[in-house]
Design an enzyme around this catalytic site. Structure first.
Site, PDB file in Angstrom:
ATOM      1  N   LYS A  15      -5.698   9.126  -2.923  1.00 11.71           N
ATOM      2  CA  LYS A  15      -4.427   8.753  -2.302  1.00 11.71           C
ATOM      3  C   LYS A  15      -3.647   9.998  -1.856  1.00 11.71           C
ATOM      4  CE  LYS A  15      -4.042   4.405  -4.927  1.00 11.71           C
ATOM      5  NZ  LYS A  15      -3.134   3.546  -5.721  1.00 11.71           N
ATOM      6  N   TYR A  34      -3.576  -3.507   1.613  1.00 12.03           N
ATOM      7  CA  TYR A  34      -3.035  -4.025   0.351  1.00 12.03           C
ATOM      8  C   TYR A  34      -2.507  -5.458   0.499  1.00 12.03           C
ATOM      9  CZ  TYR A  34      -3.325   0.104  -2.729  1.00 12.03           C
ATOM     10  OH  TYR A  34      -3.755   1.121  -3.560  1.00 12.03           O
ATOM     11  N   ASN A  76      -0.749   7.221  -8.355  1.00  7.99           N
ATOM     12  CA  ASN A  76      -1.787   7.299  -9.390  1.00  7.99           C
ATOM     13  C   ASN A  76      -3.121   7.823  -8.864  1.00  7.99           C
ATOM     14  OD1 ASN A  76      -2.535   5.059  -7.985  1.00  7.99           O
ATOM     15  ND2 ASN A  76      -2.277   3.598  -9.659  1.00  7.99           N
ATOM     16  N   HIS A 117      -7.720   5.094  -5.671  1.00  7.10           N
ATOM     17  CA  HIS A 117      -7.964   3.654  -5.552  1.00  7.10           C
ATOM     18  C   HIS A 117      -9.437   3.413  -5.797  1.00  7.10           C
ATOM     19  CE1 HIS A 117      -8.106  -0.428  -3.931  1.00  7.10           C
ATOM     20  NE2 HIS A 117      -9.251  -0.051  -3.389  1.00  7.10           N
ATOM     21  N   GLU A 138     -13.379  -3.906   1.539  1.00  2.00           N
ATOM     22  CA  GLU A 138     -12.695  -2.601   1.627  1.00  2.00           C
ATOM     23  C   GLU A 138     -13.580  -1.532   2.278  1.00  2.00           C
ATOM     24  OE1 GLU A 138      -9.644  -3.247  -2.144  1.00  2.00           O
ATOM     25  OE2 GLU A 138     -11.237  -1.760  -2.326  1.00  2.00           O
TER      26      GLU A 138
HETATM   27  N1  UDP Z   1       1.284  -0.393  -8.000  1.00  2.00           N
HETATM   28  C1  UDP Z   1       2.632  -0.089  -8.184  1.00  2.00           C
HETATM   29  N2  UDP Z   1       3.329  -0.754  -9.175  1.00  2.00           N
HETATM   30  C2  UDP Z   1       2.739  -1.680  -9.975  1.00  2.00           C
HETATM   31  C3  UDP Z   1       1.386  -1.986  -9.785  1.00  2.00           C
HETATM   32  C4  UDP Z   1       0.689  -1.323  -8.793  1.00  2.00           C
HETATM   33  O1  UDP Z   1       3.194   0.744  -7.475  1.00  2.00           O
HETATM   34  O2  UDP Z   1       3.420  -2.237 -10.858  1.00  2.00           O
HETATM   35  C5  UDP Z   1       0.528   0.313  -6.945  1.00  2.00           C
HETATM   36  C6  UDP Z   1      -0.401   1.381  -7.525  1.00  2.00           C
HETATM   37  O3  UDP Z   1      -0.474   2.476  -6.593  1.00  2.00           O
HETATM   38  C7  UDP Z   1      -1.714   0.633  -7.602  1.00  2.00           C
HETATM   39  C8  UDP Z   1      -1.657  -0.212  -6.333  1.00  2.00           C
HETATM   40  O4  UDP Z   1      -0.290  -0.596  -6.231  1.00  2.00           O
HETATM   41  O5  UDP Z   1      -2.819   1.517  -7.669  1.00  2.00           O
HETATM   42  C9  UDP Z   1      -2.530  -1.439  -6.351  1.00  2.00           C
HETATM   43  O6  UDP Z   1      -2.267  -2.192  -7.527  1.00  2.00           O
HETATM   44  P1  UDP Z   1      -3.453  -2.789  -8.395  1.00  2.00           P
HETATM   45  O7  UDP Z   1      -2.843  -3.751  -9.377  1.00  2.00           O
HETATM   46  O8  UDP Z   1      -4.527  -3.311  -7.505  1.00  2.00           O
HETATM   47  O9  UDP Z   1      -3.968  -1.507  -9.235  1.00  2.00           O
HETATM   48  P2  UDP Z   1      -5.343  -0.689  -9.160  1.00  2.00           P
HETATM   49  O10 UDP Z   1      -6.436  -1.649  -8.772  1.00  2.00           O
HETATM   50  O11 UDP Z   1      -5.151   0.411  -8.142  1.00  2.00           O
HETATM   51  O12 UDP Z   1      -5.521  -0.127 -10.542  1.00  2.00           O
HETATM   52 MG    MG Z   2      -6.544  -2.997  -7.211  1.00  2.00          MG
END
Ligand code: UDP
Ligand code: MG
Length: 138
Positions: free
Chosen positions: A9, A49, A112, A115, A126
């Site tokens: 990211k 997203y 974080n 992805h 994706e």
């Molecule tokens: N995210 C966020 N706040 C949250 C949950 C997710 O900003 O409470 C963001 C974070 O960058 C995350 C992305 O949205 O990686 C996609 O969320 P997902 O639940 O799919 O998490 P991931 O699969 O990336 O662990």
């Molecule tokens: Mg996810």
């Protein structure tokens, strides 16, 4: 053999963590079959997203994903969807296990670093979002 989509990211690229992330993947026996650096438009980030469009963090995370270049990769290995998710750690770095990318580097639940696709169907969608068949012949 399984394939998954990984993204470093904008925070990961901007903080110079691409080599660290890719090194961890290679040490885990994961092969990189395609890679590109791109900067998403807001429309592209919202499309990527789209499953999260009703979530409170949707606007913020899609803006974040356009804030700088990202590195998209197709990863290949046995069980690579889970292998990559294990390397990444939990979405929230506070909950991520020690030694994971997110525990070691992520600044918060949004920024974080990485992805990773969360299942075979999402991985297929994706991968297609970023790469054509021609770009994945390696
Ligand atoms: N995210 C966020 N706040 C949250 C949950 C997710 O900003 O409470 C963001 C974070 O960058 C995350 C992305 O949205 O990686 C996609 O969320 P997902 O639940 O799919 O998490 P991931 O699969 O990336 O662990
Ligand atoms: Mg996810």
């Amino acid at each position: 053999m399984e394939r998954t989509l990984s993204i470093i990211k904008p925070d990961g690229v901007g903080r110079g963590l691409a080599g660290e992330v890719i090194g961890r993947m290679e040490k885990a026996g994961i092969r990189i079959c395609a890679m590109k650096m791109v900067r998403l438009t807001i429309e592209q980030a919202r499309m990527f997203y789209a499953v999260h469009r009703e979530r409170p963090f949707f606007d913020s995370v899609t803006r974040f994903m356009t804030s700088g270049p990202i590195i998209a990769m197709v990863l290949e290995a046995e069980n690579v969807i889970k292998k990559n998710r294990d390397l990444m750690g939990a979405t929230n770095p506070e909950q991520a296990l020690p030694g994971t990318i997110r525990k070691d580097f992520a600044s918060d639940v949004e920024k974080n670093i990485v992805h990773g696709s969360d299942g075979p169907e999402t991985a297929a969608v994706e991968i297609k979002f970023f790469f054509s068949d021609l770009e994945m012949q390696q």
